[in-house]
Design an enzyme around this catalytic site. Sequence first.
Site, PDB file in Angstrom:
ATOM      1  N   LYS A 179     -86.073 -79.776  33.270  1.00  0.00           N
ATOM      2  CA  LYS A 179     -85.259 -78.623  32.866  1.00  0.00           C
ATOM      3  C   LYS A 179     -83.998 -79.087  32.129  1.00  0.00           C
ATOM      4  CE  LYS A 179     -83.520 -74.388  35.121  1.00  0.00           C
ATOM      5  NZ  LYS A 179     -83.354 -73.753  36.456  1.00  0.00           N
ATOM      6  N   SER A 233     -84.922 -69.063  36.119  1.00  0.00           N
ATOM      7  CA  SER A 233     -84.391 -69.754  34.970  1.00  0.00           C
ATOM      8  C   SER A 233     -85.201 -70.986  34.565  1.00  0.00           C
ATOM      9  CB  SER A 233     -82.941 -70.171  35.266  1.00  0.00           C
ATOM     10  OG  SER A 233     -82.881 -71.140  36.317  1.00  0.00           O
ATOM     11  N   SER A 260     -85.261 -69.053  40.692  1.00  0.00           N
ATOM     12  CA  SER A 260     -85.471 -69.739  39.414  1.00  0.00           C
ATOM     13  C   SER A 260     -86.625 -70.722  39.387  1.00  0.00           C
ATOM     14  CB  SER A 260     -84.188 -70.451  38.988  1.00  0.00           C
ATOM     15  OG  SER A 260     -83.210 -69.519  38.605  1.00  0.00           O
TER      16      SER A 260
END
Length: 556
Positions: free
Chosen positions: A145, A218, A242
């Site tokens: 990420k 996310s 997320s």
Amino acid sequence: MAPLVEVLALPKGTPEYEKLRQSILDEFWAGVPESLYLPESLIKDPPRNVTAVPRECGLLTPEEIDITENYDAVALAEAIATKKFTAAAVAQAFSKRAIIAHQLTSCLVEWFPEEALARAKELDEHLEKTGRTVGPLHGVPISVKEHMPIKGHCTALGFLDTRNISQEDCHMISILRAAGAVFYVKTNQPQAIMHLESASPLGRVLNPHNINLSAGGSTGGEAALLAMRGSVLGIGTDIGGSIRGPAAFCGIYGYKATSYSLPQRDFLIGGVAAELNILASTGPMGHTLRDMDLFVSVLKAAQPHLEDPALIPIPWSGTRTELPAARRLKVGFMFHDGQIVPQPPVIRALEWAKSQLEARPELFEVKAFAPWGAKEAVQNIRKAYWPDGGKGVREHLAATGEPMFPLTEWIVKDATSDVGVAGLLDMRVKRDIFRQKFVAHWNAQDVDVLICPAFVGPACEHETAFHWNYTALWNYVDYPGVVFPTPIKTGNKDEEEGYRAEYQTVLSEHDEHVRELWAKGNFEGAPIDLQIVTRKYHDNQLFGALEKLKGALQLA
């Protein structure tokens, strides 16, 4: 023009912002050879479901298709260790598939195949010379990420003004690198890293199963890349859903650990104010339960708590955890949280799972779990995310002229002012009182684990990821959870039934809103995951329960 599928335009900012944004995108595409571009006709008129495109587009060799489609991380590590594949061949295959996936879903923010290939060749040479792997992840590619620092690569905290080149690996990356992992991409995340949709200045992530739907957030870039088989194992973070939200949207596994179980040092340089009351968690995203177990095993074996005193040194037994043999596993089912009834495909998945366990009464005691406290938890956590009233968000946006995205506005709207020290203390007291009451409720329900929805429906349409109830509740009480795939898929509008008679009563205005979204939307092809949770710090027991549930729930 970049070969990128786009279904909904991003908000526009100032001319200065747009120039900066375009320069970053130009730099990205300058590193992508045109030989890996998909045909313009496909980009302009893509299928709704793009998961088969990498296999069928002609850019991957048969071996590359085999490597990327037919192995989980455990099997891939074994194939490299036994020299069935070289680490270099694996790095090449996943790098190529990742850039194909990006053109269809906007899942990446960085792509560095040359670095990955160089590292993979070093690993191959080591294996050839010594006959040994460097560690359990020798040659396994791992996607990362955007906000997690990798030495020499860009990290950002959800705004363009925070982009910078990392000088060192963060703690987790250093452990995985030492275990033999190969890093090759960084993946897209939303503005502020706080949406359940991953729309950022660098692109809007599309759901591979239906590009008109969100891939979640996310950690949506990770989820989309994994669903496209452009990654075999990825890393997420979770402070409101997320990991679990995007994993559920895209039909993969995602594990949110109890906070401070796994290393997160330097994940967010400078920290975030939300963690004054709601601690973020981390965990893997992938294709199989055993991959989740492998990931945690590698991290725990490194004894990260010796370097980071914030970590809880709980040994990992994972799927090998022995549960009480003298009795059946007590599995609770919560079909709704008392505030929002999930949309019909989620109810179907819950009914399927419940029937699977009821068919094995010698192993499982299936119990109804009464909902409790969801409204209070969601109200409290939304305010706790932004104790400064959203001031920091607005300052980051103003620094570059970046526009506030619609879902950023949605998530900060309840935070009307800086609460100050007294307000922070009040939030802490309310949180702890809620946790004490919730654990009393859990005890009264008398379950080992709970199966419940992961979201209010299947993957939602773009810009409609409003209701976090089914994930944020578990962040508020800090319980670990895993989302896992089911065989249930969402049909087209003509095939899907509406809300059944027992669910006709509208529970709240949010419930009414979710029903309206269902009536208006088309969620065809969206997979349905469910979520399993248990008590704080009982992560081992959670994985032990999943291992016991594996056959009944058809878990990979």
